[in-house]
Write a protein that holds these residues in place. Structure first.
Motif, PDB file in Angstrom:
ATOM      1  N   PRO B 144       0.867  -1.183   0.000  1.00 11.31           N
ATOM      2  CA  PRO B 144       0.000   0.000   0.000  1.00 11.31           C
ATOM      3  C   PRO B 144       0.904   1.235   0.000  1.00 11.31           C
ATOM      4  CG  PRO B 144      -0.493  -1.495   1.845  1.00 11.31           C
ATOM      5  CD  PRO B 144       0.787  -1.935   1.263  1.00 11.31           C
ATOM      6  N   PHE B 146       0.596   4.317   0.810  1.00 11.02           N
ATOM      7  CA  PHE B 146       0.649   5.198   1.974  1.00 11.02           C
ATOM      8  C   PHE B 146       1.437   4.561   3.111  1.00 11.02           C
ATOM      9  CE2 PHE B 146      -3.347   3.270   0.996  1.00 11.02           C
ATOM     10  CZ  PHE B 146      -3.729   2.568   2.118  1.00 11.02           C
ATOM     11  N   TRP B 147       1.347   3.266   3.259  1.00 13.65           N
ATOM     12  CA  TRP B 147       2.100   2.607   4.308  1.00 13.65           C
ATOM     13  C   TRP B 147       3.579   2.615   3.963  1.00 13.65           C
ATOM     14  CZ3 TRP B 147       4.255  -2.653   4.660  1.00 13.65           C
ATOM     15  CH2 TRP B 147       4.663  -2.958   5.956  1.00 13.65           C
ATOM     16  N   LEU B 150       5.054   5.954   4.673  1.00 16.45           N
ATOM     17  CA  LEU B 150       5.247   6.201   6.093  1.00 16.45           C
ATOM     18  C   LEU B 150       6.415   5.379   6.645  1.00 16.45           C
ATOM     19  CD1 LEU B 150       1.545   6.418   7.275  1.00 16.45           C
ATOM     20  CD2 LEU B 150       3.204   8.268   7.070  1.00 16.45           C
ATOM     21  N   VAL B 151       6.519   4.137   6.192  1.00 17.26           N
ATOM     22  CA  VAL B 151       7.636   3.308   6.668  1.00 17.26           C
ATOM     23  C   VAL B 151       8.968   3.905   6.240  1.00 17.26           C
ATOM     24  CG1 VAL B 151       8.772   1.081   6.336  1.00 17.26           C
ATOM     25  CG2 VAL B 151       6.361   1.161   6.853  1.00 17.26           C
ATOM     26  N   LEU B 154       9.702   6.890   8.243  1.00 16.90           N
ATOM     27  CA  LEU B 154      10.090   6.499   9.597  1.00 16.90           C
ATOM     28  C   LEU B 154      11.561   6.146   9.665  1.00 16.90           C
ATOM     29  CD1 LEU B 154       9.088   5.881  12.427  1.00 16.90           C
ATOM     30  CD2 LEU B 154       8.629   3.556  11.705  1.00 16.90           C
ATOM     31  N   VAL B 158      13.149   9.998   9.836  1.00 23.38           N
ATOM     32  CA  VAL B 158      13.151  10.107  11.287  1.00 23.38           C
ATOM     33  C   VAL B 158      14.318   9.325  11.877  1.00 23.38           C
ATOM     34  CG1 VAL B 158      11.854   9.597  13.368  1.00 23.38           C
ATOM     35  CG2 VAL B 158      10.676  10.414  11.330  1.00 23.38           C
ATOM     36  N   VAL B 293      -7.450  16.693  -3.363  1.00 24.51           N
ATOM     37  CA  VAL B 293      -7.937  16.150  -2.090  1.00 24.51           C
ATOM     38  C   VAL B 293      -8.514  17.264  -1.228  1.00 24.51           C
ATOM     39  CG1 VAL B 293      -7.257  15.042   0.048  1.00 24.51           C
ATOM     40  CG2 VAL B 293      -6.386  14.187  -2.102  1.00 24.51           C
ATOM     41  N   GLU B 297     -12.402  17.683   0.056  1.00 24.34           N
ATOM     42  CA  GLU B 297     -12.819  17.866   1.449  1.00 24.34           C
ATOM     43  C   GLU B 297     -13.618  19.140   1.608  1.00 24.34           C
ATOM     44  OE1 GLU B 297      -9.209  17.781   3.607  1.00 24.34           O
ATOM     45  OE2 GLU B 297      -8.977  15.603   3.454  1.00 24.34           O
TER      46      GLU B 297
ATOM     47  N   PHE C 225      -7.545   6.356   4.544  1.00 25.24           N
ATOM     48  CA  PHE C 225      -6.358   7.148   4.851  1.00 25.24           C
ATOM     49  C   PHE C 225      -6.588   8.622   4.555  1.00 25.24           C
ATOM     50  CE2 PHE C 225      -2.002   7.752   5.749  1.00 25.24           C
ATOM     51  CZ  PHE C 225      -1.528   8.665   4.835  1.00 25.24           C
ATOM     52  N   LEU C 226      -7.320   8.893   3.489  1.00 26.73           N
ATOM     53  CA  LEU C 226      -7.566  10.283   3.107  1.00 26.73           C
ATOM     54  C   LEU C 226      -8.734  10.875   3.884  1.00 26.73           C
ATOM     55  CD1 LEU C 226      -7.099   9.990  -0.736  1.00 26.73           C
ATOM     56  CD2 LEU C 226      -5.584  11.104   0.882  1.00 26.73           C
ATOM     57  N   LEU C 241      -4.106   4.176   9.947  1.00 23.92           N
ATOM     58  CA  LEU C 241      -2.837   4.716   9.474  1.00 23.92           C
ATOM     59  C   LEU C 241      -2.867   6.234   9.487  1.00 23.92           C
ATOM     60  CD1 LEU C 241      -1.749   2.407   6.547  1.00 23.92           C
ATOM     61  CD2 LEU C 241      -0.420   3.029   8.534  1.00 23.92           C
ATOM     62  N   ARG C 245      -0.457   8.508  11.829  1.00 24.08           N
ATOM     63  CA  ARG C 245       0.561   9.274  11.125  1.00 24.08           C
ATOM     64  C   ARG C 245       1.104  10.420  11.971  1.00 24.08           C
ATOM     65  NH1 ARG C 245      -0.892  12.903   6.101  1.00 24.08           N
ATOM     66  NH2 ARG C 245       1.080  13.999   5.919  1.00 24.08           N
ATOM     67  N   LEU C 248       4.035   9.391  14.234  1.00 23.28           N
ATOM     68  CA  LEU C 248       5.038   8.559  13.581  1.00 23.28           C
ATOM     69  C   LEU C 248       6.294   8.419  14.421  1.00 23.28           C
ATOM     70  CD1 LEU C 248       5.516   6.952  11.060  1.00 23.28           C
ATOM     71  CD2 LEU C 248       6.403   8.987   9.949  1.00 23.28           C
ATOM     72  N   GLU C 249       6.717   9.510  14.988  1.00 24.53           N
ATOM     73  CA  GLU C 249       7.946   9.444  15.772  1.00 24.53           C
ATOM     74  C   GLU C 249       7.726   8.868  17.156  1.00 24.53           C
ATOM     75  OE1 GLU C 249      11.175  12.606  15.893  1.00 24.53           O
ATOM     76  OE2 GLU C 249       9.739  13.455  14.464  1.00 24.53           O
ATOM     77  N   SER C 252       5.482   4.777  16.732  1.00 23.13           N
ATOM     78  CA  SER C 252       5.552   4.255  15.376  1.00 23.13           C
ATOM     79  C   SER C 252       4.763   2.962  15.203  1.00 23.13           C
ATOM     80  CB  SER C 252       7.006   4.019  14.969  1.00 23.13           C
ATOM     81  OG  SER C 252       7.598   3.079  15.851  1.00 23.13           O
ATOM     82  N   VAL C 255       1.634   2.967  13.213  1.00 21.96           N
ATOM     83  CA  VAL C 255       1.685   3.016  11.763  1.00 21.96           C
ATOM     84  C   VAL C 255       2.141   1.667  11.197  1.00 21.96           C
ATOM     85  CG1 VAL C 255       3.041   3.953   9.861  1.00 21.96           C
ATOM     86  CG2 VAL C 255       2.034   5.479  11.535  1.00 21.96           C
ATOM     87  N   ILE C 256       3.077   1.055  11.862  1.00 18.27           N
ATOM     88  CA  ILE C 256       3.659  -0.175  11.340  1.00 18.27           C
ATOM     89  C   ILE C 256       2.656  -1.310  11.267  1.00 18.27           C
ATOM     90  CG2 ILE C 256       5.394  -1.949  11.724  1.00 18.27           C
ATOM     91  CD1 ILE C 256       7.203   0.112  12.865  1.00 18.27           C
ATOM     92  N   GLY C 259      -0.632  -1.121   8.850  1.00 17.51           N
ATOM     93  CA  GLY C 259      -0.169  -1.156   7.469  1.00 17.51           C
ATOM     94  C   GLY C 259       0.376  -2.522   7.090  1.00 17.51           C
ATOM     95  N   PHE C 260       1.071  -3.148   8.014  1.00 14.17           N
ATOM     96  CA  PHE C 260       1.625  -4.466   7.751  1.00 14.17           C
ATOM     97  C   PHE C 260       0.518  -5.470   7.480  1.00 14.17           C
ATOM     98  CE2 PHE C 260       4.703  -7.660   7.602  1.00 14.17           C
ATOM     99  CZ  PHE C 260       4.247  -8.754   8.320  1.00 14.17           C
TER     100      PHE C 260
END
Lengths: 341, 339, 287
Positions: B144, B146-147, B150-151, B154, B158, B293, B297, C225-226, C241, C245, C248-249, C252, C255-256, C259-260
């Motif tokens: 996906p 979006f995932w 983000l991963v 991360l 980060v 988007v 909205e 997600f949107l 997710l 978000r 995230l920091e 985490s 999020v992980i 999504g996984f």
């Protein structure tokens, strides 16, 4: 020294040793300029044998026994580079579907040039002239236009001529033609075959012609090998074999031509047995009109005979327990109709 | 050739474009509730304002007439005004388009630079290399977006603090827009290099994310294209001519593999567009995707309507281009053309 | 003792990757079905003292959270398991809707031909003018956010491929003798096509529906997600997710893990779909 020598060739499955070999016990020899025909039904092993001569078998199959030697050198001892040199230079091969044998995305001239590139005897500046010459040699009209054409713009007959031109580009000593005209119209078939024969005589080419059509083989080759169920069931001089077949299968094949006068469509009853059922005994037993009990059980091997001094018999071989005695065909006309292409 | 082109436009391009316009127009008119009230919110209590808004949006006229007005204006380039920003829709679109294009092009770059070589490697070496590459392609096509984004953020941003995650360039650089493509426009400033590097760094993550799924797809197509070509008659003849493994793969199989690859290119454009919507949202990339988007909205109907039409037009143009490329790549397609 | 043979046959036909896909999907389905009994906590219950607990640790009040908690103190494991339920439910809803309408439209277009076919195919072309997510976005924009509209939008997105697949199958079968015979024996259109032609078109249809299942789950998550799909507090992976978000920091795991799970589900569908395709539609090619 013979150009090509094959002994005890066996082709089977490398991955699963359980399955029976598809082709076995093939032996023959070719000298320069000789012509040999492979005849048999689909699945008889003639195409596989022809492919194995240049190590072009598909990945799933492999030569599992026997020897193939080109001008004394064993094929299987050759490195990849040597095999590549063999193909196109010493021997060339053409196949059944000319339109799919040519790469659809490249022009004819580029595909012919590739032959020159693979060899190293023609200078780049001469490519065009040599290609033109080749196309003329195979009988293509308006060769300049054809050079720039794409394969989809060619007819079947023209495409096959182009393929033949490519095969002869490096002046090989042997041409292997696997059913070269089967996919063409009957009228074109005759033209192309005539051209092949002409080229063979002109260049002194050795020729191995694979076909299921006895008529074609009769017209084109000096020697013949009849294939059935992965084995050679009869071999010898074409004229001899067709006049006096020793194996019942050959005789049956000879009868299998539509008879216009009697309005008959003779055929051989039954089907080629599945390769899983093949044994050492005669594989034609189920369909043979002369079959005896012993045929189904006793192993049958190839019996060869050499010429006898008087010249009444030529060398040949047969694989049968009860070979047919010399007998002429029922009418001289049948022989003629077989020879006419 | 020209005849083929015009026939294509007439039979495919125009009807689909028309259809897209119908779709966007009527779809939005089917919204439950009064769009005017939705837009005005609390101010909707004032009937005069409601009437004024309605008239301004042209919503008081009969439906068919509205559509007629919409289309006649659209042809002239007037796609209405954004309710939020009051700017013409076309202008807003044009302002944001380069950002998305830049992102898409770099993403396509990754897709091609990684996808094609890997596909060739897999087809050439087979065995474990092949298994590994096919595995990568399977995983890639199931990720996906979006995932995955983000991963990556991360760990790369980060965790290792390597790459930035928002915007197109570091704030301190003020690049005057000329083409809209930052990678080009930086060269018109006095000290282009630091700005160029910054722009590149900002492009890294989003373009990688956007390019991943397409990469997996392209990889598979190249690999299967080559493998299928290997079974073809012309490869057999090439080998009979004396061509070695290398030549067979590069000259014969690969050339033939372009055909299915080009087919896939058309699909990839659609995928890039949808991917851009998500990627721009995550990376705060000021492009068309993020804009749409936000407009969705905010119920900015003129924008939504115009954007759909523009997207559809863009996709159709690219598909038309793909058809032309097809003709070039596969000579057999030219059969029906001129003769 | 026929059982072992059947399973062996089944996995053999699916191939290695297809079987792996099947196993993955089975795990997800099990999680979906057994979500409630398996979840240690309720997915929507808020534990105010257990905010943002990392996975495996224990809250001040002594409760253990295997996958940690989110910013509102909800157990992530429970939410993820129920998310499977939601996603699988969405997948089936999309399959049923697009399957039902797709089959009907495909049958109509293929069997009647003429202007019926033209109209339907033009409509399909229209739906395909926009890439999938955009179309879904537009429909959701028109109808408003929420799970039901999301499912409707996504079904619309998957509709074209189902319709086309069926229509192609019908066009092939139409010319066969049994269709002619059925019609001339007086069977109604319904009988001829639903009971005669349709079963013969099942193979490609099943494959397409499998892919539509995965596509549906992925698109629903994207919409979630949107912010336009499933709404809070419904535990949908995409929505989770989006929520995670922001953290995230700091957290985490939020999020992980969702999504996984989404990734594994989509992977399972793709692998299984490929395996099915090779089995049902194999032409003897190796890939």
């Amino acid at each position: 020294m013979s150009l090509l020598k094959v002994s005890g060739l066996k082709i089977g499955f490398p991955t699963s040793s359980k399955r029976k070999a598809l082709v076995e016990d093939i032996s023959f020899e070719m000298l320069a300029g000789e012509t040999l025909g492979f005849v048999g039904e689909s699945g008889s092993g003639k195409s596989l044998t022809s492919l194995s001569l240049l190590d072009l078998l598909p990945e799933t199959l492999k030569v599992t026994g026997g020897q193939v030697s080109w001008e004394g050198k064993s094929l299987f001892a050759m490195s990849d580079a040597e095999k590549q040199k063999l193909r196109g230079q010493t021997a060339a091969m053409i196949f059944q579907n000319p339109l799919s044998s040519l790469h659809p995305c490249y022009r004819v001239k580029d595909q012919i040039y590739e032959c020159f590139q693979l060899g190293d005897q023609v200078k780049q500046s001469d490519y065009f002239d040599r290609a033109l010459q080749l196309l003329k040699e195979v009988g293509i009209l308006e060769p300049e236009q054809r050079l720039n054409a794409y394969p989809y713009e060619l007819s079947g007959g023209m495409a096959q001529r182009v393929v033949i031109a490519m095969a002869l580009a490096r002046n090989p000593k042997l041409l292997i033609a696997d059913e070269p005209t089967t996919a063409l119209d009957v009228t074109i078939q005759a033209q192309v075959l005539r051209k092949i024969l002409e080229l063979q005589k002109q260049r002194g080419l050795a020729l191995i012609l694979v076909s299921h059509d006895l008529g074609v083989i009769a017209h084109m080759t000096q020697k013949i090998m009849v294939f059935y169920a992965g084995q050679i069931v009869e071999a010898g001089l074409t004229s001899e074999v067709l006049k006096n077949p020793k194996h019942p299968y050959t005789k049956a094949l000879l009868k299998c031509r539509p008879q216009a006068q009697t309005q008959e469509f003779p055929f051989i009853a039954g089907q080629v047995p599945n390769s899983d059922t093949w044994t050492e005994a005669c594989r034609f037993a189920g369909r043979c009109e002369y079959v005896q009990e012993i045929c189904r059980s006793k192993a049958v091997s190839l019996t060869s005979f050499t010429a006898d001094g008087s010249g009444a018999r030529s060398p040949g071989a047969y694989r049968c327990h009860f070979p047919l005695s010399a007998q002429t065909l029922t009418s001289a006309q049948e022989l003629k109709s077989v020879q006419h292409v | 050739m020209a005849a083929w082109f015009f026939r294509k436009i007439y039979s495919t391009f125009l009807p689909t474009l028309l259809g897209a316009s119908l779709l966007s127009f009527f779809l939005l008119r089917m919204v439950p509730g009064d769009p005017v009230l939705n837009l005005l919110g609390e101010r909707g209590g004032n009937p005069e304002m409601v009437e004024a808004m309605r008239a301004r949006l042209g919503l008081d006229k009969p439906l068919l007439e509205q559509y007629g007005i919409f289309m006649s204006q659209a042809i002239r380039g007037d796609l209405g005004q954004s309710v939020i920003s009051k700017e013409p829709v076309l202008v807003e679109f044009a302002a944001r388009m380069p950002a998305t294009l830049e992102l898409a092009i770099v993403a396509l770059f990754w897709t091609i630079m990684i996808g094609i070589p890997l596909g060739i490697l897999a087809a050439h070496f087979r065995g474990w290399v092949d298994v590994g590459v096919v595995g990568i392609s399977l995983i890639g096509s199931s990720l996906p977006i979006f995932w995955w984004a983000l991963v990556l953020i991360l760990y790369v941003s980060v965790g290792w603090n390597l790459l930035p995650v928002s915007g197109r360039i570091a704030v301190q650089y003020d690049v005057p827009l000329w083409s809209g493509f930052l990678l080009i426009d930086v060269w018109r400033t006095e000290e282009p290099w630091p700005a160029f590097i910054s722009a590149l760094r900002h492009l890294m993550l989003p373009s990688l994310v956007l390019g991943t799924v397409n990469l997996a797809l392209l990889l598979r197509m190249v690999r299967s294209g080559i493998l299928e070509a290997m079974d073809e008659d012309f490869v057999r003849l090439a080998r009979a001519k004396g061509a070695g493994r290398f030549r067979v793969l590069w000259v014969h199989a690969l050339r033939s593999a372009w055909v299915p690859v080009v087919t896939v290119l058309g699909l990839m454009v659609g995928s890039l567009l949808t991917g851009a919507v998500i990627t721009e949202t995550i990376f705060s990339w000021p492009g068309v995707g993020k804009w749409i988007v936000k407009s969705l909205e905010a119920r900015d109907y003129p924008v939504i309507q115009g954007a759909i039409l523009l997207f559809a037009a863009m996709m159709l143009m690219v598909n038309l281009l793909v058809d032309v490329i097809y003709l070039w790549v596969d000579p057999r397609m030219r059969k029906g053309l001129s003769s | 003792m026929k059982q072992p043979n059947f399973f062996k046959h089944f996995f053999q036909r699916l191939g290695l990757s297809g079987s792996i896909g099947f196993v993955l999907l089975s795990v997800v389905f099990l999680a979906a079905i057994l979500a409630s009994p398996l979840s240690p906590y309720s997915p929507i219950e808020v534990y105010t003292d257990s905010v943002k607990i990392p996975p495996g640790s224990v809250s001040p009040s002594g409760q253990k959270y295997i996958l940690g908690t989110d910013d509102l103190g909800r157990d992530l494991l429970s939410r993820v398991l129920h998310g499977a339920q939601v996603s699988v439910g969405i997948g089936f809803a999309v399959v049923i809707m697009s399957g039902f309408f797709g089959v009907i439209l495909g049958l109509l277009a293929g069997s009647f031909g003429g202007w019926v076919d033209q109209v339907i195919m033009r409509g399909i072309d229209l739906l395909m003018a926009l890439p999938s997510l955009l179309l879904a976005l537009v429909v959701v924009a028109a109808l408003g956010p929420g799970l039901q509209n999301c499912i409707l939008a996504i079904s619309l997105v998957s509709l074209p491929s189902i319709t086309r697949t069926l229509r192609a199958g019908v066009l092939i079968e139409k010319n066969k003798n049994y269709v002619w015979a059925s019609k001339h024996f007086g069977s109604s259109w319904f009988r001829t096509y639903f009971f005669g032609v349709l079963p013969n078109c099942m193979a490609p249809l099943i494959v397409q529906l499998t892919y539509a299942f995965g596509e549906g789950i992925l698109n629903a998550a994207a919409l979630g997600f949107l912010g336009l799909g499933a709404q809070a507090p419904l535990p949908e992976w995409g929505t989770m997710l989006a929520d995670g978000r922001s953290f995230l920091e700091s957290a985490s795991w939020l999020v992980i893990w969702p999504g996984f799970c989404l990734f594994v589900t989509v992977l399972g569908v793709n692998l299984f779909g490929d395996g099915l395709r090779q089995w049902l539609l194999s032409t003897g090619n190796r890939t």
